[in-house]
Design a protein around this motif. Sequence first.
Motif, PDB file in Angstrom:
ATOM      1  N   THR A  12       0.934  -1.226  -0.065  1.00 20.29           N
ATOM      2  CA  THR A  12       0.008  -0.090  -0.062  1.00 20.29           C
ATOM      3  C   THR A  12       0.937   1.340  -0.131  1.00 20.29           C
ATOM      4  O   THR A  12       0.356   2.274  -0.354  1.00 20.29           O
ATOM      5  CB  THR A  12      -1.139  -0.017   1.166  1.00 20.29           C
ATOM      6  N   THR A  13       2.165   1.244   0.367  1.00 16.04           N
ATOM      7  CA  THR A  13       3.101   2.037   0.438  1.00 16.04           C
ATOM      8  C   THR A  13       3.745   2.373  -0.798  1.00 16.04           C
ATOM      9  O   THR A  13       4.684   3.403  -0.860  1.00 16.04           O
ATOM     10  CB  THR A  13       3.867   2.324   1.709  1.00 16.04           C
ATOM     11  N   LEU A  14       3.690   1.445  -1.761  1.00 15.48           N
ATOM     12  CA  LEU A  14       4.671   1.451  -2.985  1.00 15.48           C
ATOM     13  C   LEU A  14       4.237   2.599  -4.004  1.00 15.48           C
ATOM     14  O   LEU A  14       2.752   2.676  -4.222  1.00 15.48           O
ATOM     15  CB  LEU A  14       4.660   0.200  -3.621  1.00 15.48           C
ATOM     16  N   SER A  15       5.170   3.166  -4.374  1.00 18.48           N
ATOM     17  CA  SER A  15       4.640   3.829  -5.734  1.00 18.48           C
ATOM     18  C   SER A  15       4.420   3.115  -6.975  1.00 18.48           C
ATOM     19  O   SER A  15       4.539   1.883  -6.948  1.00 18.48           O
ATOM     20  CB  SER A  15       5.690   4.919  -6.167  1.00 18.48           C
ATOM     21  N   PHE A  16       3.714   3.701  -7.882  1.00 11.26           N
ATOM     22  CA  PHE A  16       3.384   2.796  -9.080  1.00 11.26           C
ATOM     23  C   PHE A  16       4.680   2.076  -9.793  1.00 11.26           C
ATOM     24  O   PHE A  16       4.685   0.809 -10.211  1.00 11.26           O
ATOM     25  CB  PHE A  16       2.781   3.686 -10.194  1.00 11.26           C
ATOM     26  N   GLU A  17       5.505   2.707  -9.720  1.00 15.14           N
ATOM     27  CA  GLU A  17       6.857   2.333 -10.337  1.00 15.14           C
ATOM     28  C   GLU A  17       7.326   1.403  -9.440  1.00 15.14           C
ATOM     29  O   GLU A  17       8.078   0.331  -9.971  1.00 15.14           O
ATOM     30  CB  GLU A  17       8.100   3.483 -10.642  1.00 15.14           C
ATOM     31  N   CYS A  54      -0.835  -1.599  -8.705  1.00 11.68           N
ATOM     32  CA  CYS A  54      -0.560  -1.001 -10.069  1.00 11.68           C
ATOM     33  C   CYS A  54      -1.840  -0.445 -10.692  1.00 11.68           C
ATOM     34  O   CYS A  54      -2.166   0.824 -11.082  1.00 11.68           O
ATOM     35  CB  CYS A  54       0.122  -1.860 -10.947  1.00 11.68           C
ATOM     36  N   GLU A  55      -2.946  -1.389 -10.339  1.00 16.43           N
ATOM     37  CA  GLU A  55      -4.252  -0.903 -10.973  1.00 16.43           C
ATOM     38  C   GLU A  55      -4.898   0.301 -10.265  1.00 16.43           C
ATOM     39  O   GLU A  55      -5.394   1.140 -10.858  1.00 16.43           O
ATOM     40  CB  GLU A  55      -5.284  -2.075 -11.188  1.00 16.43           C
ATOM     41  N   GLY A  60      -6.465   5.929 -10.371  1.00 15.18           N
ATOM     42  CA  GLY A  60      -6.457   7.017  -9.835  1.00 15.18           C
ATOM     43  C   GLY A  60      -6.049   7.923 -10.710  1.00 15.18           C
ATOM     44  O   GLY A  60      -6.606   9.318 -10.841  1.00 15.18           O
ATOM     45  N   ALA A  61      -5.109   7.784 -11.587  1.00 16.89           N
ATOM     46  CA  ALA A  61      -4.548   8.489 -12.655  1.00 16.89           C
ATOM     47  C   ALA A  61      -5.584   8.948 -13.661  1.00 16.89           C
ATOM     48  O   ALA A  61      -5.679   9.823 -14.277  1.00 16.89           O
ATOM     49  CB  ALA A  61      -3.258   8.172 -13.118  1.00 16.89           C
ATOM     50  N   ASP A  66      -9.551  12.384 -16.107  1.00 11.52           N
ATOM     51  CA  ASP A  66     -10.866  12.678 -16.579  1.00 11.52           C
ATOM     52  C   ASP A  66     -11.461  14.028 -15.912  1.00 11.52           C
ATOM     53  O   ASP A  66     -12.234  14.766 -16.458  1.00 11.52           O
ATOM     54  CB  ASP A  66     -11.847  11.511 -16.010  1.00 11.52           C
ATOM     55  N   GLN A  67     -11.179  14.157 -14.675  1.00 14.92           N
ATOM     56  CA  GLN A  67     -11.745  15.336 -13.849  1.00 14.92           C
ATOM     57  C   GLN A  67     -10.964  16.397 -14.657  1.00 14.92           C
ATOM     58  O   GLN A  67     -11.783  17.723 -14.673  1.00 14.92           O
ATOM     59  CB  GLN A  67     -11.255  15.296 -12.502  1.00 14.92           C
TER      60      GLN A  67
END
Length: 77
Positions: A12-17, A54-55, A60-61, A66-67
């Motif tokens: 849960t603390t990992l960045s996407f990369e 990752c998903e 979120g991105a 979209d926003q």
Amino acid sequence: MTSPRDAVADVTTLSFEQARDELARVVAELEQGAPTLEHSLELWTRGEALAARCEEWLLGAKRRLDQTRAADAATES
């Protein structure tokens, strides 16, 4: 053996990369063949948690894009 809960909790603390890179390592290790069934299951569980992380980042991105698009369209009107 790492419990499935532990495998999920620490992603849960990992960045996407970070999640993507670790997932690639897990997949490579699974493709090479783990020494035991237990280790394979640990890797699979970890891989599932990493893929979900990752998903989560990608969704979120997409929401943010979209926003932004909706806000831009509203200001253009």
